[in-house]
Design a protein around this motif. Structure first.
Motif, PDB file in Angstrom:
ATOM      1  N   THR A   1       0.836  -1.204   0.000  1.00  0.00           N
ATOM      2  CA  THR A   1       0.000   0.000   0.000  1.00  0.00           C
ATOM      3  C   THR A   1       0.866   1.247   0.000  1.00  0.00           C
ATOM      4  O   THR A   1       0.700   2.135  -0.835  1.00  0.00           O
ATOM      5  CB  THR A   1      -0.927   0.012   1.231  1.00  0.00           C
ATOM      6  N   ASN A   2       1.795   1.323   0.927  1.00  0.00           N
ATOM      7  CA  ASN A   2       2.724   2.447   1.013  1.00  0.00           C
ATOM      8  C   ASN A   2       4.156   1.922   0.968  1.00  0.00           C
ATOM      9  O   ASN A   2       4.457   0.887   1.545  1.00  0.00           O
ATOM     10  CB  ASN A   2       2.517   3.235   2.317  1.00  0.00           C
TER      11      ASN A   2
ATOM     12  N   LYS B   1       6.009   1.080  -1.786  1.00  0.00           N
ATOM     13  CA  LYS B   1       6.478   0.242  -2.899  1.00  0.00           C
ATOM     14  C   LYS B   1       7.268   1.051  -3.925  1.00  0.00           C
ATOM     15  O   LYS B   1       8.205   0.534  -4.531  1.00  0.00           O
ATOM     16  CB  LYS B   1       5.326  -0.502  -3.563  1.00  0.00           C
ATOM     17  N   GLY B   2       6.941   2.332  -4.086  1.00  0.00           N
ATOM     18  CA  GLY B   2       7.710   3.162  -5.009  1.00  0.00           C
ATOM     19  C   GLY B   2       9.123   3.415  -4.502  1.00  0.00           C
ATOM     20  O   GLY B   2      10.102   3.240  -5.238  1.00  0.00           O
ATOM     21  N   SER B   3       9.239   3.810  -3.241  1.00  0.00           N
ATOM     22  CA  SER B   3      10.565   4.035  -2.649  1.00  0.00           C
ATOM     23  C   SER B   3      11.391   2.759  -2.665  1.00  0.00           C
ATOM     24  O   SER B   3      12.582   2.770  -2.985  1.00  0.00           O
ATOM     25  CB  SER B   3      10.422   4.538  -1.208  1.00  0.00           C
ATOM     26  N   THR B   4      10.758   1.638  -2.326  1.00  0.00           N
ATOM     27  CA  THR B   4      11.452   0.355  -2.325  1.00  0.00           C
ATOM     28  C   THR B   4      11.956   0.002  -3.721  1.00  0.00           C
ATOM     29  O   THR B   4      13.098  -0.442  -3.892  1.00  0.00           O
ATOM     30  CB  THR B   4      10.510  -0.743  -1.797  1.00  0.00           C
ATOM     31  N   SER B   5      11.121   0.207  -4.718  1.00  0.00           N
ATOM     32  CA  SER B   5      11.508  -0.095  -6.099  1.00  0.00           C
ATOM     33  C   SER B   5      12.705   0.741  -6.531  1.00  0.00           C
ATOM     34  O   SER B   5      13.646   0.242  -7.155  1.00  0.00           O
ATOM     35  CB  SER B   5      10.327   0.149  -7.045  1.00  0.00           C
TER      36      SER B   5
ATOM     37  N   TYR C   1       9.306   7.220   7.891  1.00  0.00           N
ATOM     38  CA  TYR C   1       8.575   6.081   7.349  1.00  0.00           C
ATOM     39  C   TYR C   1       9.442   5.218   6.434  1.00  0.00           C
ATOM     40  O   TYR C   1       9.041   4.105   6.062  1.00  0.00           O
ATOM     41  CB  TYR C   1       7.330   6.554   6.582  1.00  0.00           C
ATOM     42  N   GLN C   2      10.632   5.697   6.056  1.00  0.00           N
ATOM     43  CA  GLN C   2      11.508   4.901   5.193  1.00  0.00           C
ATOM     44  C   GLN C   2      12.186   3.753   5.945  1.00  0.00           C
ATOM     45  O   GLN C   2      12.774   2.866   5.315  1.00  0.00           O
ATOM     46  CB  GLN C   2      12.579   5.795   4.547  1.00  0.00           C
ATOM     47  N   LEU C   3      12.101   3.758   7.281  1.00  0.00           N
ATOM     48  CA  LEU C   3      12.770   2.712   8.064  1.00  0.00           C
ATOM     49  C   LEU C   3      12.336   1.323   7.621  1.00  0.00           C
ATOM     50  O   LEU C   3      13.175   0.441   7.356  1.00  0.00           O
ATOM     51  CB  LEU C   3      12.479   2.906   9.556  1.00  0.00           C
ATOM     52  N   GLU C   4      11.027   1.085   7.520  1.00  0.00           N
ATOM     53  CA  GLU C   4      10.536  -0.238   7.131  1.00  0.00           C
ATOM     54  C   GLU C   4      10.902  -0.546   5.679  1.00  0.00           C
ATOM     55  O   GLU C   4      11.220  -1.693   5.336  1.00  0.00           O
ATOM     56  CB  GLU C   4       9.018  -0.332   7.326  1.00  0.00           C
ATOM     57  N   ASN C   5      10.851   0.475   4.822  1.00  0.00           N
ATOM     58  CA  ASN C   5      11.171   0.242   3.409  1.00  0.00           C
ATOM     59  C   ASN C   5      12.616  -0.196   3.225  1.00  0.00           C
ATOM     60  O   ASN C   5      12.903  -1.161   2.512  1.00  0.00           O
ATOM     61  CB  ASN C   5      10.905   1.515   2.597  1.00  0.00           C
ATOM     62  N   VAL C   6      13.539   0.520   3.862  1.00  0.00           N
ATOM     63  CA  VAL C   6      14.954   0.188   3.671  1.00  0.00           C
ATOM     64  C   VAL C   6      15.293  -1.136   4.356  1.00  0.00           C
ATOM     65  O   VAL C   6      16.155  -1.887   3.879  1.00  0.00           O
ATOM     66  CB  VAL C   6      15.864   1.345   4.154  1.00  0.00           C
ATOM     67  N   ARG C   7      14.603  -1.454   5.428  1.00  0.00           N
ATOM     68  CA  ARG C   7      14.811  -2.766   6.055  1.00  0.00           C
ATOM     69  C   ARG C   7      14.420  -3.874   5.071  1.00  0.00           C
ATOM     70  O   ARG C   7      15.126  -4.882   4.938  1.00  0.00           O
ATOM     71  CB  ARG C   7      13.992  -2.882   7.337  1.00  0.00           C
ATOM     72  N   GLY C   8      13.310  -3.689   4.382  1.00  0.00           N
ATOM     73  CA  GLY C   8      12.896  -4.673   3.386  1.00  0.00           C
ATOM     74  C   GLY C   8      13.897  -4.812   2.254  1.00  0.00           C
ATOM     75  O   GLY C   8      14.175  -5.928   1.781  1.00  0.00           O
ATOM     76  N   VAL C   9      14.452  -3.693   1.818  1.00  0.00           N
ATOM     77  CA  VAL C   9      15.454  -3.714   0.745  1.00  0.00           C
ATOM     78  C   VAL C   9      16.696  -4.469   1.203  1.00  0.00           C
ATOM     79  O   VAL C   9      17.236  -5.324   0.479  1.00  0.00           O
ATOM     80  CB  VAL C   9      15.808  -2.273   0.313  1.00  0.00           C
ATOM     81  N   LEU C  10      17.166  -4.174   2.406  1.00  0.00           N
ATOM     82  CA  LEU C  10      18.373  -4.836   2.926  1.00  0.00           C
ATOM     83  C   LEU C  10      18.143  -6.328   3.150  1.00  0.00           C
ATOM     84  O   LEU C  10      19.080  -7.131   3.047  1.00  0.00           O
ATOM     85  CB  LEU C  10      18.826  -4.164   4.223  1.00  0.00           C
ATOM     86  N   ALA C  11      16.906  -6.712   3.442  1.00  0.00           N
ATOM     87  CA  ALA C  11      16.594  -8.137   3.583  1.00  0.00           C
ATOM     88  C   ALA C  11      16.515  -8.821   2.227  1.00  0.00           C
ATOM     89  O   ALA C  11      16.739 -10.038   2.119  1.00  0.00           O
ATOM     90  CB  ALA C  11      15.277  -8.305   4.335  1.00  0.00           C
TER      91      ALA C  11
ATOM     92  N   VAL D   1      -4.541   7.205   4.659  1.00  0.00           N
ATOM     93  CA  VAL D   1      -4.515   7.421   6.108  1.00  0.00           C
ATOM     94  C   VAL D   1      -3.159   7.075   6.711  1.00  0.00           C
ATOM     95  O   VAL D   1      -2.590   7.858   7.481  1.00  0.00           O
ATOM     96  CB  VAL D   1      -5.644   6.601   6.788  1.00  0.00           C
ATOM     97  N   ASP D   2      -2.615   5.911   6.362  1.00  0.00           N
ATOM     98  CA  ASP D   2      -1.322   5.524   6.929  1.00  0.00           C
ATOM     99  C   ASP D   2      -0.224   6.495   6.513  1.00  0.00           C
ATOM    100  O   ASP D   2       0.643   6.864   7.315  1.00  0.00           O
ATOM    101  CB  ASP D   2      -0.953   4.106   6.485  1.00  0.00           C
ATOM    102  N   GLY D   3      -0.248   6.916   5.248  1.00  0.00           N
ATOM    103  CA  GLY D   3       0.759   7.854   4.762  1.00  0.00           C
ATOM    104  C   GLY D   3       0.683   9.190   5.472  1.00  0.00           C
ATOM    105  O   GLY D   3       1.705   9.751   5.888  1.00  0.00           O
TER     106      GLY D   3
END
Length: 390
Positions: free
Chosen positions: A16-17, A19-23, A221-231, A282-284
């Motif tokens: 939902t939120n 995916k663009g930054s992660t990509s 909010y990038q904390l979760e995104n970058v964690r996913g990328v590093l994983a 809402v989450d964003g």
């Protein structure tokens, strides 16, 4: 079209939120590792060709013309949606340009999304929140089930953000398909430091030797995104992709210049500080308000516009009463009209102005704000897209 999506490896990113930054982060890291990287994202901000990039360079407008010319009869016969035609164009372009790998961002949902014809090397699913409920369902598990539709038999999947209410949805789908699944927090221990964009690595199963790194993308909010990328990177390395730690660090530190990403907690001016972000649900917006609390300011100005298919009351509930609001409407048919906004906001006691046109609304805020104020611009991707300074 001969299945161009089978002619290059890919990574599929849903959520939902984030995916663009992660990509963009994944693309930047792979570019830094020396690969020729296709990147498909949506929507665009300024120009249609932003959706298709190779190593950060947008698809040539002439190539768009060539695609339509070559496939006009097929397009007229099938009558695809705009998004379907665009996805087909991206796959055709990446195949023709012989990319080494392509990062493919889901448009909406996942299970029935046009991009879900690829068989990727890896799937990444980011945060799940309430958005597009009329299409995806009105509960988080229902929405997660649609996102989980990108999971393929035997293909590894990384879940960036552990959310208890949807974890079983992803586990169940992955187990039924024999897809290895990992929650990023199990592999990567990470925390933000006091310095914006700086992160500290803790003891992680993903064996990175660096203790600190800088991410060009600001916003807590990038904390979760970058964690996913590093994983995700170790899965790619295990599949034979040569990605050094230096490439990881460079990709994260230079993601905007490498990929052309805009509109993610982007600073557009100072005195007053002007910030823009494409958060649009809402989450964003909740993350935006938490982030703004970290900044000192005399007064907060919020230049906001919305699209008509969003439920606004949950968003309004998150907004502070002491800000000064400048409401506007993006120049698209789906825009929430100013007169309708005035009606919706009638019970509120906020100090507010209604100004047609995003540039004019931002200019009004700039002319009336003090140097120690903050101006935030957002509410919709389409609002951010119309900022002249972007």
């Amino acid at each position: 079209m001969g299945n161009p999506e089978h002619r290059f490896p890919s990574i599929h990113v849903a959520g939902t939120n984030g995916k663009g930054s992660t990509s963009h982060m994944l693309a930047a890291i792979l570019q830094s590792a020396g690969y020729r990287v296709g990147l498909y994202t949506s929507p665009h901000l300024k120009c249609f060709t932003e959706r298709m990039r190779i190593n950060g360079v947008q698809m040539e407008q002439e190539a768009v013309v060539d695609f339509v010319a070559q496939h006009q009869a097929l397009l007229e016969e099938i009558q695809p949606s705009f998004f379907e035609a665009t996805v087909a164009m991206a796959f055709w372009y990446f195949a023709a340009k012989e990319v080494d790998i392509a990062i493919i961002e889901v448009g909406m949902g996942g299970r029935l999304d046009s991009t879900n014809v690829i068989t990727p090397e890896l799937c990444v699913i980011t945060t799940i929140g309430m958005d597009h409920q009329q299409y995806l369902g009105d509960t988080l598990p229902a929405i997660a089930a649609e996102k989980a539709g990108i999971i393929k038999p035997g293909i590894p999947v990384v879940i960036s953000h552990y959310q208890e209410e949807v974890a079983d949805v992803f586990l169940g789908r992955a187990q039924s398909l024999g897809a290895p699944l990992v929650f990023a927090r199990e592999l990567v221990h990470l925390e933000a430091t006091a310095d914006a964009g700086m992160y500290r690595m803790g003891r992680s199963k993903a064996a990175y030797s660096f203790e600190h790194f800088t991410l060009a993308l600001k916003g807590s909010y990038q904390l979760e995104n970058v964690r996913g990328v590093l994983a995700a990177i170790p899965f790619l390395q295990a599949s034979g992709w040569e990605i050094s730690e230096a490439a990881v660090l460079q990709g994260l530190e230079q993601v905007q210049t490498l990929t052309g990403l805009k509109g993610r907690w982007q600073e557009l001016g100072r005195d007053p500080l002007i910030l823009a972000d494409t958060a649009h649900n809402v989450d964003g917006i909740r993350h935006v308000m938490q982030q703004l609390k970290a900044y000192p300011y005399r007064k907060l100005w919020m230049v906001l516009g919305f699209v008509s298919d969003k439920a606004l009351e949950p968003v309004f509930a998150l907004l502070p009463e002491d800000a000064e609001y400048v409401f506007t409407a993006p120049a698209i048919p789906r825009a929430f009209k100013l007169e309708e906004l005035e009606k919706a906001l009638a019970p509120k006691r906020w100090k507010r102005h209604f100004i047609a046109g995003v540039p004019a609304a931002l200019q009004f805020a700039k002319e009336n704000a003090a140097p120690d104020d903050i101006i935030y611009v957002g509410g919709s991707t389409f609002v951010v897209a119309e900022i002249d300074e972007l």
